[in-house]
Design an enzyme around this catalytic site. Structure first.
Site, short mmCIF file in Angstrom:
data_model
loop_
_atom_site.label_atom_id
_atom_site.label_comp_id
_atom_site.label_asym_id
_atom_site.label_seq_id
_atom_site.Cartn_x
_atom_site.Cartn_y
_atom_site.Cartn_z
N ALA A 121 -7.28 -36.37 30.95
CA ALA A 121 -6.66 -36.27 29.63
C ALA A 121 -5.17 -36.08 29.78
CB ALA A 121 -7.26 -35.11 28.83
N HIS A 163 -22.12 -38.04 11.94
CA HIS A 163 -21.27 -38.36 10.80
C HIS A 163 -21.01 -37.11 9.97
CE1 HIS A 163 -19.54 -40.91 7.71
NE2 HIS A 163 -20.24 -40.24 6.82
N ILE A 208 3.72 -35.90 32.41
CA ILE A 208 4.46 -34.65 32.27
C ILE A 208 5.63 -34.82 31.29
CG2 ILE A 208 5.86 -32.93 33.48
CD1 ILE A 208 4.14 -33.45 35.96
N ASP A 246 -3.08 -32.00 46.10
CA ASP A 246 -1.95 -32.90 45.88
C ASP A 246 -1.17 -33.21 47.15
OD1 ASP A 246 -2.79 -32.61 43.29
OD2 ASP A 246 -0.84 -32.04 42.48
N CYS A 303 -0.74 -26.96 34.29
CA CYS A 303 -1.73 -27.20 33.22
C CYS A 303 -1.88 -26.06 32.23
CB CYS A 303 -3.12 -27.47 33.81
SG CYS A 303 -3.18 -28.05 35.49
N TYR A 332 -7.25 -14.47 40.02
CA TYR A 332 -7.35 -15.24 41.27
C TYR A 332 -7.37 -14.29 42.48
CZ TYR A 332 -7.02 -20.19 40.06
OH TYR A 332 -7.32 -21.46 39.64
N SER A 375 -5.37 -23.97 43.32
CA SER A 375 -6.78 -24.14 42.98
C SER A 375 -7.63 -24.64 44.15
CB SER A 375 -6.90 -25.11 41.80
OG SER A 375 -6.26 -24.59 40.66
N ARG A 408 2.73 -45.35 32.67
CA ARG A 408 2.35 -46.41 33.60
C ARG A 408 1.04 -46.03 34.30
NH1 ARG A 408 3.66 -47.33 39.04
NH2 ARG A 408 5.01 -45.49 39.04
#
Length: 452
Positions: free
Chosen positions: A341, A435, A179, A303, A48, A99, A15, A205
């Site tokens: 997330a 609501h 993961i 990364d 992902c 891609y 990416s 953690r």
């Protein structure tokens, strides 16, 4: 005529590298890009995207169960792994083609080969070609790490899990990060017997303690057999699977063992040390705020730099690099207040400081609600949602939001905008509730549950 073959050569078709190459080409640069495996990188090919599709697949038995509670004559009859795998592979092929198409349309020349740096302006490809470039961008991502122990050659990682020919009847997942926890939920939902070992005291953690405890309890309630403070001592192949001996004395045979014990920058064998690029202890490429290494012509994003290891961050870093070097607009990627997330079951969404981090920075108020949402309550579930706000007692700014429950990932994207803008608790309070929703709790919590 330039003295170089390319203005930019990108190593890595994930990416971050793809975005950098495309934007640089749009700025008029002559761009080459080498990818040794499949275009799309970890996220699209082995991360992902296939993971989220597996999360969706694993959630349907629970939905069918709920449908029956709502009056539908519904039942689920087993999961066809082969059928799902075929469709998953086809979707990944489609995304990879997209891609490649985007790169072609932007004028980037792609090379299906491994690239190694020979000097600050030259790369050598595994197909025998060599190219010179004014700038070289390393965007090779990360790789799973498996510790060395007796039987470690028997395990699979997140790279191989999407290529299983059949669904295991039982699986041991080793690790406590996102993961490991996501795959524990996936396989549990698909009907595999799941055991998870984590050597630490609690999974996830680095996330808010209360939120991670909430997720762990829910995982166990859904059927994951979680062993904390536990690690593998040895394993060996036996006739009916993989025999595992654990540090807690447990001995058991599993069909498969998945190790998700961390990732490392994918920087080995690229020629970086040989030409003097400064590296960190974990193999990360050291860069400044503009993704530039200590060698002026060499940059790195994503990364492999081990800054914030998330796909959208790599994309922003790649875009900022291209704008800075080729667009005449110096720009840094913003690594502050990044929403994220974890697609565990239930999901965890988070942005900003944890309660533990915020406590160390000054006086805070903690607003927290845990409740059974309407849909689950009607279906007879005991599982609860967690909604948590961390507020600075002095400025009243919301320092952190932590959500556990269905669609937490969708919710945290919007909460992240508010936190990024510097919203106060009173801004949340002034916002009218929608609501009936779970999210209305975010704007109706009036009294702190504790201060620190």
């Amino acid at each position: 005529m330039s003295q170089f073959d390319y203005d930019l050569f990108v190593i890595g078709g994930g990416s971050g590298g793809v975005r950098a190459g495309r934007i640089a080409a749009e700025h008029g640069a002559r761009v080459g890009l080498a990818e040794e495996y499949r275009m799309g990188g970890t996220c699209v090919i082995r991360g992902c995207v296939p993971k989220k599709l597996m999360v969706y697949a694993s959630g349907y038995p629970g939905q069918v169960h709920d449908a029956a509670a709502y009056g539908w004559d519904a039942e689920v009859h087993g999961f066809n792994w082969t059928k799902f795998r075929a469709k998953l592979d086809a979707e990944l092929d489609r995304l990879e083609a997209a891609y490649r198409g985007n790169l072609d349309r932007s004028g980037v020349v792609t090379h299906n080969a491994r690239a190694v740096l020979k000097d600050p302006h030259m790369v050598e490809l595994s197909d025998g070609q060599s190219f010179t470039a004014a700038h070289i961008l390393v965007a090779t991502g990360g790789r799973p790490f498996v510790p060395d122990f007796p039987g470690s050659d028997l395990v699979m990682t997140s790279n191989e899990v999407f290529k299983l020919d059949q669904q295991p009847e039982s699986i041991l997942i080793v690790g406590g990060g996102y993961i490991a926890c996501e795959f524990a939920g996936i396989f549990n939902g698909l009907g595999t017997e799941v055991t998870q070992f984590y050597r630490g005291a609690q999974v996830l953690r680095g996330f808010d303690d209360e939120a991670r405890g909430h997720v762990a309890d829910a995982m166990q309630a859904r059927g994951v057999e979680l062993h904390l403070g536990c690690n593998v001592m040895e394993m060996r192949q036996v006739e009916d699977g993989i025999w595992v001996k654990a540090s807690n004395g447990m001995e058991q045979v599993f069909d498969k063992v998945l190790y998700a014990t961390g990732r490392k920058p994918n920087s080995a064998g690229l020629g970086l040390e040989e030409i003097g690029v400064e590296m960190g202890r974990n193999g990360e490429i050291k860069v400044d705020d503009y993704s530039q290494t200590n060698i002026p012509s060499i940059f790195a994003v994503g990364d492999v730099t081990d800054r914030v290891n998330l796909t959208p961050v790599a994309i922003r870093e790649g875009h900022a690099f291209a704008d800075t070097v080729f667009g005449g607009t110096p720009r840094k990627a913003d690594h502050d207040l990044i929403p994220s997330a974890v697609f565990t079951q239930p999901e965890l969404g988070t942005v900003g400081l944890t309660e533990e981090q915020a406590r160390d920075e000054g006086p805070i108020e903690v607003y927290c609600a845990s409740f059974r949402p309407m849909q689950a309550l009607f279906a007879g579930h005991e599982e609860r949602v967690l909604m948590k706000l961390i507020v600075c007692a002095d400025t009243r700014k919301v320092l952190g939001v932590h959500l556990v429950g269905d669609h937490a990932g969708e919710l945290i994207q919007l909460a992240g905008i508010a936190v990024k803008m510097g919203a106060t608790k009173e801004d949340f309070d002034r916002t009218m509730a929608v609501h009936p929703t779970m999210a209305e709790e975010l704007v109706t919590m009036k009294t702190p549950v504790r201060t620190a």
